[in-house]
Scaffold this active site. Structure first.
Site, PDB file in Angstrom:
ATOM      1  N   SER A 188     -82.562  16.945 -37.235  1.00 32.86           N
ATOM      2  CA  SER A 188     -83.854  16.342 -37.100  1.00 32.86           C
ATOM      3  C   SER A 188     -84.339  15.933 -36.017  1.00 32.86           C
ATOM      4  O   SER A 188     -84.986  16.925 -35.498  1.00 32.86           O
ATOM      5  CB  SER A 188     -82.665  15.008 -37.491  1.00 32.86           C
ATOM      6  N   ASP A 212     -82.600  21.080 -40.418  1.00 36.22           N
ATOM      7  CA  ASP A 212     -82.995  20.393 -40.477  1.00 36.22           C
ATOM      8  C   ASP A 212     -84.313  19.035 -39.803  1.00 36.22           C
ATOM      9  O   ASP A 212     -84.496  17.765 -39.822  1.00 36.22           O
ATOM     10  CB  ASP A 212     -82.441  19.448 -41.675  1.00 36.22           C
ATOM     11  N   HIS A 282     -79.245  16.052 -45.779  1.00 32.24           N
ATOM     12  CA  HIS A 282     -80.421  15.786 -44.761  1.00 32.24           C
ATOM     13  C   HIS A 282     -78.994  16.603 -43.544  1.00 32.24           C
ATOM     14  O   HIS A 282     -78.645  17.402 -42.803  1.00 32.24           O
ATOM     15  CB  HIS A 282     -80.617  14.769 -44.431  1.00 32.24           C
TER      16      HIS A 282
END
Ligand SMILES: *[C@@H]1O[C@H](CO)[C@@H](O)[C@H](O)[C@H]1NC(C)=O
Ligand SMILES: *[C@@H]1O[C@H](CO)[C@@H](O)[C@H](O)[C@H]1NC(C)=O
Ligand SMILES: *[C@@H]1O[C@H](CO)[C@@H](O)[C@H](O)[C@H]1NC(C)=O
Ligand SMILES: *[C@@H]1O[C@H](CO)[C@@H](O)[C@H](O)[C@H]1NC(C)=O
Ligand SMILES: *[C@@H]1O[C@H](CO)[C@@H](O)[C@H](O)[C@H]1NC(C)=O
Length: 351
Positions: A188, A212, A282
């Site tokens: 992230s 991600d 996620h």
């Protein structure tokens, strides 16, 4: 700063509207109305707390942008249970580490927003590496900065944190002669940290893995390539998409981009209300990566033009592996299915 802030927010709102149109044909409904993804998003933290990411209410000034530091910890097979803090030395001094082994490769791992190095997936990946290999595993804890509930500040601070990671790596290079590979892994916002680390590092980084990588304020609005993780940041950049178009990169930005189960939410096995589906999706990129390190069953992925074409059975050749054992010559977009729970990997799904 205030100028950039205003521009960022306005452009952001404009672009994300277009984003939902694309995401809308995914197999779950956007229950939260048209402003979801435009004005705000839900985010699920490590401890399963749901918070609101509000793009229309920014703090009035830039205080609080940097009110913390990044901390580095070294784990090796010699000190698994006795982590060694690594301190960036002043000036030209060398790093003095007890456990750093100059002949072993370096893996650097970091977390995202409202998280820390103690998050489960990060510890799993660190431990998996040390079970399988004698690496210098360095974790980056920037939780003092990442814990700011106003997403914009941690997002803008990834540049600073990335610079610190680069500085640490440069010091290690200078202090310890030896041939070793440098591989940076981030989830992230942590993937954005590693992009900056690659960009600022004096030595070319061998590989960056983006799990991600965060999309808001990087891909939407679209930042220039030197303001987000891109293939220019390392010799080889591999990206695993698992909540593409919402929290994660929707488009391909690596040398090899992997789209398990289309790369978008909902990832198989992610259930519940929309925000849970997105949060779970996620996190899947980290779980896939963890499993890929030592699993006997690989994540076999196929190059293809699109998920649709892959699903129609048009792409069954030239496979490569997703995750840790990826082939560094892989180029382009790759697709695969996974199981809906651990163990996720299916091996070769066409065998
Ligand atoms: C969970 O995380 C949130 C956000 O960091 C924090 O405010 C809350 O106190 C935490 N709750 C628990 C039970 O740890
Ligand atoms: C976001 O912030 C704006 C401005 O403070 C406020 O009007 C709006 O209600 C907030 N939205 C959410 C979902 O919290
Ligand atoms: C490295 O650290 C050890 C232990 O803290 C110390 O004894 C030693 O003198 C240091 N060496 C250098 C070169 O700074
Ligand atoms: C460093 O790692 C090598 C293997 O790569 C090993 O042979 C050697 O014993 C290690 N050195 C120390 C001091 O642990
Ligand atoms: C990480 O991978 C290891 C080995 O495959 C496995 O034992 C462990 O359960 C995994 N952790 C998670 C959270 O999936």
């Amino acid at each position: 700063m205030s100028f950039r802030k205003r521009v960022t927010v306005n452009v952001f709102c404009f672009f994300v509207l277009a984003a939902w149109a694309v995401v809308a044909d995914d197999p779950y409904e956007n229950e939260y109305g048209d402003e979801y993804g435009v004005e705000w998003l839900y985010f699920v933290t490590d401890n399963a707390t749901r918070i609101v990411m509000n793009f229309s209410s920014l703090p009035a000034d830039t205080r609080g942008l940097l009110f913390g530091e990044a901390y580095f910890t070294l784990y090796t097979r010699q000190n698994r249970d006795n982590p060694e803090p690594l301190i960036i030395p002043e000036g030209d001094a060398n790093i003095n580490s007890t456990y750093f082994n100059a002949s072993n490769d370096i893996k650097v791992i970091t977390h995202g927003w409202i998280s820390s190095e103690s998050t489960t997936w990060l510890q799993n990946i660190r431990d998996e590496y040390l079970v399988k290999y004698d690496y210098n595993v360095i974790t980056v804890d920037w939780s003092e900065i990442a814990r700011n509930p106003s997403y914009v500040w941690p997002a803008l601070s990834t540049r600073y944190v990335g610079k610190r990671v680069a500085k640490l790596l440069d010091s290690l290079e200078k202090s310890y002669q030896g041939q070793r590979k440098l591989h940076l892994i981030g989830h992230s916002l942590g993937a954005q940290v590693m992009g900056y680390a690659g960009m600022f590092s004096g030595r070319r980084i061998d590989r960056i893995t983006g799990l991600d990588p965060a999309r808001p304020l990087f891909e939407f609005p679209e930042m220039p390539a030197n303001f987000r993780l891109e293939k220019s940041d390392a010799e080889f950049v591999d990206i695993i998409h698992s909540c593409a178009g919402v929290y994660g990169y929707r488009n391909s930005h690596g040398h090899a981009d992997f789209y398990p189960n289309s790369g978008r939410p909902r990832q198989p096995g992610c259930e519940g209300p929309q925000y849970m589906i997105e949060g779970c999706s996620h996190g899947r990129s980290c779980e896939f990566y963890n499993e890929s390190i030592s699993s006997d069953v690989p994540f076999i992925a196929y190059p293809c033009d699109s998920w649709k074409s892959f699903q129609n059975g048009n792409c069954k050749t030239d496979s490569t592996k997703m995750g840790d054992p990826v082939c560094l010559n892989s180029r382009g977009d790759y697709y695969l299915h996974t199981h809906n729970t651990y163990k996720y990997a299916m091996g070769d799904e066409f065998e």
